[in-house]
Enzyme design. Sequence first.
Site, PDB file in Angstrom:
ATOM      1  N   ARG A  38      31.609 -46.027  29.755  1.00 38.24           N
ATOM      2  CA  ARG A  38      31.546 -46.546  30.762  1.00 38.24           C
ATOM      3  C   ARG A  38      30.884 -47.990  30.757  1.00 38.24           C
ATOM      4  O   ARG A  38      31.001 -48.939  31.750  1.00 38.24           O
ATOM      5  CB  ARG A  38      30.669 -45.831  32.052  1.00 38.24           C
ATOM      6  CG  ARG A  38      31.926 -44.890  32.756  1.00 38.24           C
ATOM      7  CD  ARG A  38      30.855 -43.964  33.761  1.00 38.24           C
ATOM      8  NE  ARG A  38      30.167 -42.978  32.755  1.00 38.24           N
ATOM      9  CZ  ARG A  38      29.603 -42.234  33.236  1.00 38.24           C
ATOM     10  NH1 ARG A  38      29.610 -41.881  34.317  1.00 38.24           N
ATOM     11  NH2 ARG A  38      28.821 -41.499  32.542  1.00 38.24           N
TER      12      ARG A  38
ATOM     13  N   TYR B 117      27.587 -24.741  30.617  1.00 31.91           N
ATOM     14  CA  TYR B 117      28.657 -25.252  31.607  1.00 31.91           C
ATOM     15  C   TYR B 117      29.343 -24.201  32.097  1.00 31.91           C
ATOM     16  O   TYR B 117      29.513 -23.913  33.404  1.00 31.91           O
ATOM     17  CB  TYR B 117      29.607 -26.370  31.000  1.00 31.91           C
ATOM     18  CG  TYR B 117      28.697 -27.454  30.948  1.00 31.91           C
ATOM     19  CD1 TYR B 117      28.460 -28.380  32.296  1.00 31.91           C
ATOM     20  CD2 TYR B 117      28.441 -28.165  29.772  1.00 31.91           C
ATOM     21  CE1 TYR B 117      27.854 -29.683  31.905  1.00 31.91           C
ATOM     22  CE2 TYR B 117      27.577 -29.236  29.586  1.00 31.91           C
ATOM     23  CZ  TYR B 117      27.320 -30.100  30.684  1.00 31.91           C
ATOM     24  OH  TYR B 117      26.594 -31.089  30.550  1.00 31.91           O
TER      25      TYR B 117
ATOM     26  N   ARG C 137      40.583 -47.045  32.630  1.00 27.54           N
ATOM     27  CA  ARG C 137      40.546 -45.836  33.241  1.00 27.54           C
ATOM     28  C   ARG C 137      40.888 -45.827  34.835  1.00 27.54           C
ATOM     29  O   ARG C 137      40.743 -44.772  35.446  1.00 27.54           O
ATOM     30  CB  ARG C 137      39.028 -45.380  32.757  1.00 27.54           C
ATOM     31  CG  ARG C 137      38.915 -44.698  31.615  1.00 27.54           C
ATOM     32  CD  ARG C 137      39.583 -43.325  31.834  1.00 27.54           C
ATOM     33  NE  ARG C 137      39.391 -42.715  32.943  1.00 27.54           N
ATOM     34  CZ  ARG C 137      38.238 -41.951  33.340  1.00 27.54           C
ATOM     35  NH1 ARG C 137      36.993 -41.959  32.561  1.00 27.54           N
ATOM     36  NH2 ARG C 137      37.949 -41.460  34.818  1.00 27.54           N
TER      37      ARG C 137
ATOM     38  N   ARG D 118      28.557 -42.027  22.658  1.00 27.46           N
ATOM     39  CA  ARG D 118      29.175 -42.693  24.069  1.00 27.46           C
ATOM     40  C   ARG D 118      29.396 -44.100  23.692  1.00 27.46           C
ATOM     41  O   ARG D 118      29.332 -44.842  24.846  1.00 27.46           O
ATOM     42  CB  ARG D 118      27.944 -42.280  25.091  1.00 27.46           C
ATOM     43  CG  ARG D 118      28.011 -40.728  25.379  1.00 27.46           C
ATOM     44  CD  ARG D 118      28.828 -40.359  26.545  1.00 27.46           C
ATOM     45  NE  ARG D 118      28.744 -39.032  26.620  1.00 27.46           N
ATOM     46  CZ  ARG D 118      28.363 -38.388  27.723  1.00 27.46           C
ATOM     47  NH1 ARG D 118      27.927 -39.084  28.633  1.00 27.46           N
ATOM     48  NH2 ARG D 118      28.167 -37.157  27.863  1.00 27.46           N
TER      49      ARG D 118
ATOM     50  N   ASP E  69      35.997 -34.896  25.289  1.00 21.51           N
ATOM     51  CA  ASP E  69      34.818 -34.322  25.886  1.00 21.51           C
ATOM     52  C   ASP E  69      34.517 -32.859  25.296  1.00 21.51           C
ATOM     53  O   ASP E  69      35.630 -32.196  25.002  1.00 21.51           O
ATOM     54  CB  ASP E  69      34.841 -34.287  27.410  1.00 21.51           C
ATOM     55  CG  ASP E  69      33.468 -34.039  27.918  1.00 21.51           C
ATOM     56  OD1 ASP E  69      32.970 -34.988  28.190  1.00 21.51           O
ATOM     57  OD2 ASP E  69      33.129 -32.735  28.288  1.00 21.51           O
TER      58      ASP E  69
HETATM   59  O1  CP3 Z   1      31.930 -42.419  22.930  1.00 20.19           O
HETATM   60  C1  CP3 Z   1      31.820 -41.078  22.433  1.00 20.19           C
HETATM   61  O2  CP3 Z   1      30.733 -40.461  22.357  1.00 20.19           O
HETATM   62  C2  CP3 Z   1      33.089 -40.123  22.675  1.00 20.19           C
HETATM   63  C3  CP3 Z   1      33.233 -39.446  23.813  1.00 20.19           C
HETATM   64  C4  CP3 Z   1      32.571 -38.536  24.508  1.00 20.19           C
HETATM   65  C5  CP3 Z   1      32.510 -37.976  25.801  1.00 20.19           C
HETATM   66  N1  CP3 Z   1      31.884 -37.014  26.216  1.00 20.19           N
HETATM   67  C6  CP3 Z   1      33.142 -38.909  26.719  1.00 20.19           C
HETATM   68  C7  CP3 Z   1      32.859 -38.988  28.325  1.00 20.19           C
HETATM   69  C8  CP3 Z   1      31.631 -37.213  23.834  1.00 20.19           C
HETATM   70  C9  CP3 Z   1      31.239 -37.072  22.641  1.00 20.19           C
HETATM   71  C10 CP3 Z   1      31.203 -36.572  24.920  1.00 20.19           C
HETATM   72  C11 CP3 Z   1      30.376 -35.250  24.683  1.00 20.19           C
HETATM   73  C12 CP3 Z   1      29.595 -34.495  25.637  1.00 20.19           C
HETATM   74  N2  CP3 Z   1      30.232 -34.204  26.967  1.00 20.19           N
HETATM   75  C13 CP3 Z   1      28.474 -34.042  25.660  1.00 20.19           C
HETATM   76  C14 CP3 Z   1      27.643 -34.019  24.431  1.00 20.19           C
HETATM   77  C15 CP3 Z   1      27.034 -35.427  24.162  1.00 20.19           C
HETATM   78  C16 CP3 Z   1      25.841 -35.750  25.090  1.00 20.19           C
HETATM   79  O3  CP3 Z   1      25.899 -36.821  25.849  1.00 20.19           O
HETATM   80  O4  CP3 Z   1      24.840 -34.924  25.211  1.00 20.19           O
HETATM   81  C17 CP3 Z   1      28.047 -33.300  27.020  1.00 20.19           C
HETATM   82  C18 CP3 Z   1      26.941 -32.791  27.323  1.00 20.19           C
HETATM   83  C19 CP3 Z   1      29.207 -33.607  27.912  1.00 20.19           C
HETATM   84  C20 CP3 Z   1      29.567 -33.203  29.138  1.00 20.19           C
HETATM   85  C21 CP3 Z   1      29.757 -34.329  30.025  1.00 20.19           C
HETATM   86  N3  CP3 Z   1      31.099 -34.933  30.147  1.00 20.19           N
HETATM   87  C22 CP3 Z   1      28.496 -35.292  30.791  1.00 20.19           C
HETATM   88  C23 CP3 Z   1      27.385 -34.717  30.913  1.00 20.19           C
HETATM   89  C24 CP3 Z   1      29.471 -36.153  31.477  1.00 20.19           C
HETATM   90  C25 CP3 Z   1      28.932 -37.222  32.174  1.00 20.19           C
HETATM   91  C26 CP3 Z   1      28.717 -37.247  33.714  1.00 20.19           C
HETATM   92  C27 CP3 Z   1      28.724 -38.380  34.171  1.00 20.19           C
HETATM   93  O5  CP3 Z   1      29.509 -38.849  35.191  1.00 20.19           O
HETATM   94  O6  CP3 Z   1      27.393 -39.104  34.329  1.00 20.19           O
HETATM   95  C28 CP3 Z   1      30.624 -36.214  30.987  1.00 20.19           C
HETATM   96  C29 CP3 Z   1      31.823 -37.048  31.532  1.00 20.19           C
HETATM   97  C30 CP3 Z   1      32.446 -37.896  30.319  1.00 20.19           C
HETATM   98  N4  CP3 Z   1      32.646 -37.586  29.134  1.00 20.19           N
HETATM   99  C31 CP3 Z   1      32.387 -39.525  30.519  1.00 20.19           C
HETATM  100  C32 CP3 Z   1      32.709 -39.908  29.120  1.00 20.19           C
HETATM  101  C33 CP3 Z   1      33.145 -41.417  28.828  1.00 20.19           C
HETATM  102  C34 CP3 Z   1      32.058 -40.280  31.533  1.00 20.19           C
HETATM  103  C35 CP3 Z   1      33.327 -39.992  32.726  1.00 20.19           C
HETATM  104  C36 CP3 Z   1      34.032 -41.389  32.979  1.00 20.19           C
HETATM  105  O7  CP3 Z   1      34.016 -42.219  32.179  1.00 20.19           O
HETATM  106  O8  CP3 Z   1      34.700 -41.274  33.833  1.00 20.19           O
END
Ligand code: CP3
Length: 355
Positions: A46, A166, A55, A42, A91
Site C-alpha cells: 500500500r 488466525y 489493486r 512489505r 500472504d
Molecule cells: O512485500 C511483501 O512483504 C510481500 C507480501 C506480503 C503480504 N503479507 C501482502 C499483504 C507478506 C510477506 C505478507 C505476510 C503476512 N501476512 C504476515 C507476516 C508478516 C508480518 O507483517 O508480520 C502476516 C502476519 C500476514 C497477515 C496479514 N495479511 C495482515 C496482518 C494484513 C494486513 C491487514 C491490514 O489491512 O492492515 C494482511 C493483508 C496484506 N498482506 C496486505 C498486503 C499487501 C494489505 C492488503 C491490501 O493491500 O489490500
Amino acid sequence: MAPDLTTDSFTAPGAAPAVRDSALLRAARGEPVPHTPVWFMRQAGRSLPEYRRLREGVAMLESCMRPDLVVEITLQPVRRYGVDAAIFFSDIVLPLKAVGVDLDIVPGVGPVVARPVRTLADVAAIPDLTPEHVGFVTESVRMLVRELGATPLIGFAGAPFTVASYLVEGGPSKEHARTKAMMYGEPELWDALMRKIAGISAAYLAVQVEAGASAVQLFDSWAGATSPRDYRRYVMPYSAQVLEAAGGLGVPRIHFGVGTGELLGLMGEAGADVVGVDWRVPLADGVRRVGARAVQGNLDPSLVFAPTDVMLARATEVVEAGRAARGHIFNLGHGVLPSTDPDRLARLTDHVHSL
Ligand code: CP3
C-alpha cells in the site's frame, strides 16, 4: 510481457551463478559482500501508488492468485528502489485459502476465518497442500525469476504458531488467548493443528523453491507472544519441522518474528541460517543472541518519518552493528508502514549501499 514458460527455457536461479553470487545470498551464507544487501518486509503494497492503482477493484486474495498481478506487484519495489531481493507477493494465509479453508483478507483488518478451528475433526478437514493447489504460484515464480535476472526472489510462508493464531482466533488477535488456551489445555489438538500447518507451510515453500525462489523466509510474526519456555515446548518443534524441510531445498532460510528479543537464540536453533531481529532489540545484542548465524534487520519502520539526517544516522548504526555478525541483511524491524513515502525508502536503500 509474455514470458515463455517451457521448461527448457527455465533456469532455476539457485543454479544461476549471478543469483548464487548476489549480495543477499552471500550475506545469508556468511560470505564477504560488496555492500550490505537491503530489502524491506512489505516492500510491495500500500505504500506504493503504482500498487494501489493496480489493486483497484481487485480483492487481496484474488490478486495473489493472478500471475500477471503477482509478477507486476513483486517487481514494483525492485524497479523503484533497486533493492537486493524481491519478496514474492502473496500472504501467509494464501496456502490455506488454496486448499479450501473459508477465509478472506478484510481491508484494514487482516485475515478472517469463517469457521475457526475448535476440534480434531476441524483439523482433519483441512487438506494437505499439493503443488496442484497452487499452480498459479509455480507459474508466477517462474515468470518472476526470468524477469528478475540476477536479483534473488525470496519465497515465504507463515510459521505454524502465527498461522494457528488466525485459524483458532478466527481473525487478528492481540493476546492470542484462545490459541494459548488450546496450546496449554488440549495438547493433542494443538499437536495435530501445528503438524497440519507445518506440513502445508513446508509444501508451500517447496513449491516456491522448485519454481525458482532462491531463499525463503518463515514469518512467525506473533511468536513473541510466548515465553522462551513455552516457545521451546509448543512452538519451536513445528517451526523446526518446516525449517528442516526447507533445508533440504538447498536455499538459505530466514526466520523472523516480532517482539522476539527473548527468543532469538531459540529461533536460530530452530534451524535458521538468518534470524530476523525486530527494532526493539539493539542489533548488537541481536547479533550476540543468534551466535554463529547471520542476522536481518532492524531499523524501526517509523524512522522513515524522522528527519533525513536522523533516519540515515540510525541506518548507519544498524549497518555498523551488523558488521559483527556472521552476515547481515539490512531490513526494517517489521513491515513497511502503509503511509511510508516511497522516496524515503529509495533514499535509505541508496544510503545503505553507499556505506
Ligand atoms: O512485500 C511483501 O512483504 C510481500 C507480501 C506480503 C503480504 N503479507 C501482502 C499483504 C507478506 C510477506 C505478507 C505476510 C503476512 N501476512 C504476515 C507476516 C508478516 C508480518 O507483517 O508480520 C502476516 C502476519 C500476514 C497477515 C496479514 N495479511 C495482515 C496482518 C494484513 C494486513 C491487514 C491490514 O489491512 O492492515 C494482511 C493483508 C496484506 N498482506 C496486505 C498486503 C499487501 C494489505 C492488503 C491490501 O493491500 O489490500
